[in-house]
Motif scaffolding. Sequence first.
Motif, PDB file in Angstrom:
ATOM      1  N   UNK A 248       0.870  -1.108  -0.012  1.00 35.43           N
ATOM      2  CA  UNK A 248      -0.053   0.035  -0.044  1.00 35.43           C
ATOM      3  C   UNK A 248       0.896   1.329  -0.013  1.00 35.43           C
ATOM      4  N   UNK A 249       0.537   2.523  -0.344  1.00 34.84           N
ATOM      5  CA  UNK A 249       1.024   3.559  -0.383  1.00 34.84           C
ATOM      6  C   UNK A 249       1.187   4.295   1.045  1.00 34.84           C
ATOM      7  N   UNK A 250       0.274   3.787   1.911  1.00 30.12           N
ATOM      8  CA  UNK A 250       0.423   4.503   3.209  1.00 30.12           C
ATOM      9  C   UNK A 250      -0.561   3.680   3.967  1.00 30.12           C
ATOM     10  N   UNK A 251       0.105   2.827   4.982  1.00 31.48           N
ATOM     11  CA  UNK A 251      -0.617   1.873   5.848  1.00 31.48           C
ATOM     12  C   UNK A 251      -1.211   2.508   6.986  1.00 31.48           C
ATOM     13  N   UNK A 252      -2.437   2.013   7.195  1.00 34.38           N
ATOM     14  CA  UNK A 252      -3.465   2.545   8.425  1.00 34.38           C
ATOM     15  C   UNK A 252      -3.040   2.014   9.674  1.00 34.38           C
ATOM     16  N   UNK A 253      -2.339   2.512  10.297  1.00 36.74           N
ATOM     17  CA  UNK A 253      -1.960   1.864  11.673  1.00 36.74           C
ATOM     18  C   UNK A 253      -3.202   1.730  12.714  1.00 36.74           C
ATOM     19  N   UNK A 254      -3.269   0.875  13.529  1.00 33.71           N
ATOM     20  CA  UNK A 254      -4.362   0.701  14.606  1.00 33.71           C
ATOM     21  C   UNK A 254      -4.056   1.785  15.734  1.00 33.71           C
ATOM     22  N   UNK A 255      -5.186   1.852  16.452  1.00 37.82           N
ATOM     23  CA  UNK A 255      -5.002   3.005  17.463  1.00 37.82           C
ATOM     24  C   UNK A 255      -4.054   2.321  18.386  1.00 37.82           C
ATOM     25  N   UNK A 256      -3.190   2.994  19.245  1.00 40.98           N
ATOM     26  CA  UNK A 256      -2.136   2.611  20.167  1.00 40.98           C
ATOM     27  C   UNK A 256      -0.910   2.083  19.451  1.00 40.98           C
ATOM     28  N   UNK A 257      -0.807   2.463  18.062  1.00 43.69           N
ATOM     29  CA  UNK A 257       0.441   2.313  17.237  1.00 43.69           C
ATOM     30  C   UNK A 257       1.266   3.649  17.619  1.00 43.69           C
ATOM     31  N   UNK A 258       2.694   3.542  17.574  1.00 44.82           N
ATOM     32  CA  UNK A 258       3.442   4.641  17.975  1.00 44.82           C
ATOM     33  C   UNK A 258       4.821   4.487  17.165  1.00 44.82           C
ATOM     34  N   UNK A 259       5.646   5.675  16.805  1.00 41.44           N
ATOM     35  CA  UNK A 259       6.779   5.781  16.351  1.00 41.44           C
ATOM     36  C   UNK A 259       7.938   5.943  17.277  1.00 41.44           C
ATOM     37  N   UNK A 260       9.071   5.705  16.760  1.00 41.46           N
ATOM     38  CA  UNK A 260      10.428   6.131  17.760  1.00 41.46           C
ATOM     39  C   UNK A 260      11.011   6.929  16.582  1.00 41.46           C
ATOM     40  N   UNK A 261      11.589   8.257  17.078  1.00 40.32           N
ATOM     41  CA  UNK A 261      12.248   9.105  16.239  1.00 40.32           C
ATOM     42  C   UNK A 261      13.912   9.073  16.762  1.00 40.32           C
ATOM     43  N   UNK A 262      14.600   8.814  15.758  1.00 38.52           N
ATOM     44  CA  UNK A 262      16.188   8.938  16.150  1.00 38.52           C
ATOM     45  C   UNK A 262      16.461   9.342  14.593  1.00 38.52           C
ATOM     46  N   UNK A 263      17.827   9.399  14.366  1.00 38.66           N
ATOM     47  CA  UNK A 263      18.647  10.168  13.459  1.00 38.66           C
ATOM     48  C   UNK A 263      18.321   8.745  12.392  1.00 38.66           C
ATOM     49  N   UNK A 264      18.327   8.634  11.055  1.00 39.93           N
ATOM     50  CA  UNK A 264      18.040   7.532  10.025  1.00 39.93           C
ATOM     51  C   UNK A 264      19.181   6.405  10.528  1.00 39.93           C
TER      52      UNK A 264
ATOM     53  N   UNK B 294      11.997  -3.914  18.347  1.00 42.08           N
ATOM     54  CA  UNK B 294      10.897  -4.448  18.020  1.00 42.08           C
ATOM     55  C   UNK B 294       9.947  -3.233  18.137  1.00 42.08           C
ATOM     56  N   UNK B 295      10.402  -2.006  17.888  1.00 38.88           N
ATOM     57  CA  UNK B 295       9.406  -1.040  17.697  1.00 38.88           C
ATOM     58  C   UNK B 295       9.619  -0.273  16.387  1.00 38.88           C
ATOM     59  N   UNK B 296       8.718   0.889  16.011  1.00 36.67           N
ATOM     60  CA  UNK B 296       8.630   1.287  14.550  1.00 36.67           C
ATOM     61  C   UNK B 296       9.393   2.778  14.477  1.00 36.67           C
ATOM     62  N   UNK B 297      10.679   2.643  13.943  1.00 32.92           N
ATOM     63  CA  UNK B 297      11.439   3.658  13.747  1.00 32.92           C
ATOM     64  C   UNK B 297      10.651   4.771  12.638  1.00 32.92           C
ATOM     65  N   UNK B 298      10.567   6.138  12.842  1.00 31.88           N
ATOM     66  CA  UNK B 298      10.180   7.171  11.895  1.00 31.88           C
ATOM     67  C   UNK B 298      11.195   7.201  10.935  1.00 31.88           C
ATOM     68  N   UNK B 299      12.314   7.426  10.998  1.00 36.07           N
ATOM     69  CA  UNK B 299      13.549   7.428   9.758  1.00 36.07           C
ATOM     70  C   UNK B 299      14.360   6.155   9.743  1.00 36.07           C
TER      71      UNK B 299
END
Length: 981
Positions: free
Chosen positions: A556-572, A583-588
């Motif tokens: 898909x072009x843009x996944x629809x995450x379920x409520x309670x999902x979150x991202x972790x921001x750091x340098x790429x 086992x967490x979702x990075x932003x970059x």
Amino acid sequence: MSEELEESIEWFSKWYHIPSVLALFVFALWTRARTWSNFVVDGTVMFSGNDAWYHLRQVEYTVRHWPQTMPFEVWTNFPNGTSVSQFGTVYDQVVATVALIVGLGSPDQATVRMVLLFAPAVIGAGIIPVAYYLGKRVGKNRFSGVTAALIVALSSGVLLRRSLVGFADHQVAEAFTQALAALAIVVALQVADTEKPIWELIVDQDVDGLRRPVGYAALAGVALALYMWTWPPGVVMVGVFGLYVTIQAIIDHLRSTSPEPVLLVSGVIFAVTAVLMLLPFDSFGIEPVKFSLLQVGLAAAGVAWSGFLAGLSRVLDERGESVWVYLVAVVGTLVAGALAVMVLAPGTFDIITNQLVRVFGGLIGEQPNAAAATIGEITPLENPGDTLYSWYGFVHIIAVIGVVLALARQTVTSSKRSELLFVSLWLAVVFSMTLTQARFGYYLTVPVAVMAAYAIGAGFTYLSTAAKRASTDVRPYQVMAVFTVLIVVMAPMVMASSNGMSQDALTQSNETYNSGPGGVAQWDSSLEWMSENTPTVGNFGGAGNDLDYWGEHAKTDDYEYEEGSYGVLSWWDYGHWITSEAERIPVANPFQQKATEAARFLLAQDERQADQVIGELSDGENRDTRYIMVDWQMATGASKFSAPPAFVDGVSAADFVRTARVGNAGFYLYSQEYYNTMVNRLYRYHGSARSPQPVVTNTVNTDETDFIEMYDTLDAARQAAQRSGGQVGGIGPNPAERVPALEHYRLVQVSDATVNPYRASHSQLLRLFQYGLSPSQLGFDNRSIELLPEPNPHYTKVFERVQGARIEGEGPAGENVTASVTMRMPNANTTFTYTQRAEIGDDGRFTMTVPYASTGADNWGPEDGYTNTSVRATGPYEFRTGLETETTNGTQQLIMHNGTTHVTEGQIIGENSSASTVELGRTVITERDINESDGNGTNSTDTNGTGDNTSEDTTGDNATSELQAPYTVGIERSPYARIAG
């Protein structure tokens, strides 16, 4: 000559290549795998670099879903997900298959990791026999093959580094499959020259006449497709072969030789390649990094182009046209085709020209853009002469001689050797790619070895012929010739690979490539903590969802995450570590997705700007970026801090960091904009306010003043800076102006690993201390050195973005009030103080929002959808105003207003919306007779203990005065060389 010696020489001449290649394979494998134990850390197999960690995820996924690789990845690039394109290719499938075999169908995680650990070393050693057969085919003798294998085995440089154990990226697989494709093409071209297939054989359905040329061409098509299955941008090899076919057809026609045999074989190669590239096809766009129309379309165009070249040659030949008409017609067709694409499909034309710049840009001095330049491996090759010598000795020069000999043979002799032009062109293109992007050096080794072996083989043949003329017993001379050539060629190569240059990865250990996993080991404790002490993805805030880490998700072009999902921001750089280890979702991530957003956050000058970036990364209510991970490198000017500015329009690294030289020493100096950045305020200040220190950095008139000088008060420091032309602060953790506190970001964990406190704040200073230089030699006064080290120099720090708790208070109108709470980091066994300042209004009230709880942390944890923070308060929030002096009946009183209150974890995370309250009471600090004072009715005591007693800041709002004490003691009792160590 004795009969035994005769037999020995005879045996050696017949079979020497087998033990030679086997020995070289074993040597290459040992060289690459000998440090494998360095990558087993506390019983866990780890990898170096970044991309290897994502290959681990792909391999583990494929083991669970064999033979399928991941169709779409939702565990990176939050909040969109991504198609992983050039990851999850045949490389990961092969490694997963081997792991399944080794693990008897059900490998555990340790087995999968161990197989992936050794994969680059085994594949790298596997290039040795491929190089042998290429050298043998091109040089037409086994000696050339052994020579090519020997060169590859002894060469250092990028190919060696990319094939070391632990560097489990796909690049070594690229080099192997490209070399295999080149070998298959060489064989197919040689068969075409021998069999000379033409169109009439197809018309007559002459199977016997077509079997060998078509069969070998089909195998070449399979090999070429295999290369692109490993790496979709390998479509460049289709372009190289297409360029070769065009040039070879022109040469053949100009020499009145039919180009049909080569063109028929090339048509089959292109056709098989096009068909096989339909199998992994997943995009109708023209996208080099995906299995798209580009790979299929370019191969299909090769079929049509081969047919056109063959038909045009035959038509012009039948008409008796001049051979030069063919050249004009071919060039004209190419120009017309390029113009048509430019007019009719400008987007496609731009993609093609951009890819050509990536291949040939180094020849015209093309430089990568600022963002791309932050990736070291795609920058141009520096000092090509020195670098190539360190990789190959003089072998690359011999390879050039081989190319000259090959082209001369094509031009002068009547015997056709089509493969010589192809390999020469392959070498030229790969060399251009390496000049443009240094990482492509892993391709360069094999063609250099093959063409050098061709030249050496030609020399060997010449020496053998000369020896034969001189003696009927030629074998001893042949043996002497072999050893002479090996000594003359290989001795410089061995010397180059052990001369201590930076490219030497053969004999010297290197943290990134050979001695261990590098930075990920320092991040490991924080990544492990995050996996165990933050809510599962989908359950933040108690949403009750659970995103399957090994689940299969449709593209898909843009996944629809379920409520309670979150991202972790750091340098790429760190995105794949967060995906694979935490086992967490990075932003970059290292695909450089969201790199611009990460850069904007890290460089944000205030919390409002940072929150704006976070808001853009939101995927709806309760689907948000919740955690920030930073390390000392991201916050240090001499390390990775210089990268984010390249991704943000309108700023540059020079806006934040500048260099200065004092004598022979170089220093990084920071602007106030640097100290205002989120990455500095998080890593260095933990979100607390920070007041300037009375330290002056002088970069002019240093003969009269010290480079760094310490003063008793901030006013005195500012006056001194004005006189000397220096600046207040600007070095180490010391700003020139006050940095306010953050309200919604709190430190929740620090890594077990630490870094030298000087390295974390000013790495050049550390190096100078390590050289044994004292502060006075560097232009420091005796006290200023105490303000430079980083107080809490932990390698990695984890922050949580929280709602924050509101505090409402009452106190004397018009005063500034400072709130402070002491926080303890248990794994570090140390504390820091968070402080924030507010102004009490005319109505005697004030409010502030704070991110740290002082109580109640045990009541909330991952099972509730929140963080089990390891950073806990040691007591309540304390509030105090600035000190005031009152004189009553000849007695001087020093008073302040203060109070305490608790802030609960529930208030911080938003589960409790009530505000904490505090009322500031009047407290007398000291009381003495006025005759004992300084005679002016005031007390000159430093009112906040920091020297910052100007009207700008008299509240004691300093986050780090206590923190520097442990390091000050250490400095006073240790030699500087020991401190630096």
